[in-house]
Design an enzyme around this catalytic site. Structure first.
Site, PDB file in Angstrom:
ATOM      1  N   SER A   1      57.536 -41.928  21.804  1.00 35.37           N
ATOM      2  CA  SER A   1      56.943 -43.225  22.136  1.00 35.37           C
ATOM      3  C   SER A   1      57.583 -43.725  23.425  1.00 35.37           C
ATOM      4  CB  SER A   1      57.181 -44.230  21.010  1.00 35.37           C
ATOM      5  OG  SER A   1      56.513 -43.836  19.833  1.00 35.37           O
TER       6      SER A   1
ATOM      7  N   LYS B   1      50.067 -46.955  20.744  1.00 32.41           N
ATOM      8  CA  LYS B   1      51.331 -46.978  19.991  1.00 32.41           C
ATOM      9  C   LYS B   1      52.083 -48.284  20.230  1.00 32.41           C
ATOM     10  CE  LYS B   1      54.805 -45.845  17.468  1.00 32.41           C
ATOM     11  NZ  LYS B   1      55.669 -44.671  17.653  1.00 32.41           N
TER      12      LYS B   1
ATOM     13  N   LYS C   1      63.445 -50.826  21.836  1.00 31.16           N
ATOM     14  CA  LYS C   1      62.890 -50.158  23.015  1.00 31.16           C
ATOM     15  C   LYS C   1      61.366 -50.314  23.061  1.00 31.16           C
ATOM     16  CE  LYS C   1      61.713 -46.106  22.528  1.00 31.16           C
ATOM     17  NZ  LYS C   1      60.488 -45.335  22.167  1.00 31.16           N
TER      18      LYS C   1
END
Length: 292
Positions: free
Chosen positions: A96, A171, A239
């Site tokens: 990701s 995502k 993140k």
């Protein structure tokens, strides 16, 4: 037999690689820690001494590493995927990362003679173990068609969502929804406990109504048990929320709930709780309520 090089045998990468072995693929794995490689070998895979060694004979290369710089480190440079994979190989990035980085690296992959899809996954450790991940795929229709049989061995819902970078964009949206849901669940459980309600019964009935969700199913009991062993670490969700807020700002989209939860997650990471599962948002919520 299709040979797959799998780079990154972490909490999710290792069970994904094992499922590819189970599906009949010839899997060679590489990880910075030898212990993870040994576990793949014990499951019927093979180990490599480095990235170049892993990818040299591979038909498909899969990367599953934490962040954008990690992916770039895997694929670029003289020892990376682009310099050592054979022409015509397919690179699947299950990490990701930032959508703009995914696009840039896809262009480099094509220039190196490789097919490429960005295919981030959702479902956490259990989804990886059960080969039930949701996978959002960006790339050309041709490369998606080549990747789909491989992805079917590790996931349950595989959808082509657009060109390069589109998988990472979807995502990011997924991580926004998940974070807000976890925080809402954390607040609800804290609220229920404050009133002395039978929380097991409460979550059961809530799960059967409109409030029901996979987040409630997978994280509710962890909160009740104060079990924050990582299935997906707060540091990684931190993140991801950074990706969400930055990307949203770049196109002028406001994400007020997401931004608020991003600050809570960042606070947990900053104080040293980044290794906890993201259900650890409950820990901060109870503390803020004076109920820790």
């Amino acid at each position: 037999m299709t040979r797959i090089a799998f780079i990154g045998l972490g909490i999710m990468g290792l069970p994904m690689a094992k499922n590819l072995v189970t599906a009949g693929y010839d899997v060679v794995g590489y990880n910075r820690s030898q212990e993870a490689i040994d576990k793949l070998v014990a499951a019927g895979g093979a180990g490599a001494t480095g990235i170049a060694d892993a990818v040299k004979d591979a038909d498909v290369v899969i990367s599953m590493v934490p962040d954008s710089p990690d992916v770039a480190g895997v694929v670029q440079g003289p020892d990376g995927v682009f310099a050592n994979a054979k022409a015509g190989a397919l690179w699947i990035d299950n990490s990701s990362i930032r959508p703009d980085v995914a696009k840039e690296l896809a262009e480099e992959a094509v220039a190196a003679g490789l097919g490429v899809v960005d295919a981030p996954v959702s479902g956490g450790e259990q989804g990886a173990i059960d080969a039930a991940l949701s996978i959002m795929v960006g790339g050309s229709a041709e490369d998606f068609a080549a990747a789909e049989p491989v992805l079917n061995a590790i996931g349950k819902t595989i959808v082509h969502v657009g060109p390069a970078g589109a998988g990472q964009t979807v995502k990011a949206a997924n991580q926004l929804i998940v974070a807000v849901n976890i925080q809402a669940l954390a607040e609800a459980v804290t609220f229920l406990e404050a009133f002395g309600v039978d929380t097991d019964a409460a979550l059961k009935v809530l799960g059967g109504g409109l409030a029901g969700s996979k987040v409630l199913d997978q994280k509710g009991q962890k909160m009740l048990n104060r079990d924050f062993a990582p299935g997906f670490r707060l540091a990684l969700h931190n993140k991801d929320l950074g990706i969400v807020t930055s990307a949203a700002r770049s196109v002028g989209v406001t994400v007020p709930l997401g931004s608020a939860v991003a600050q809570l997650v960042n606070a947990l990471v900053a104080r040293g709780d980044g290794g906890l599962d993201h259900s650890g948002l409950f820990k901060l919520t109870t503390e803020l309520s004076g109920r820790d």
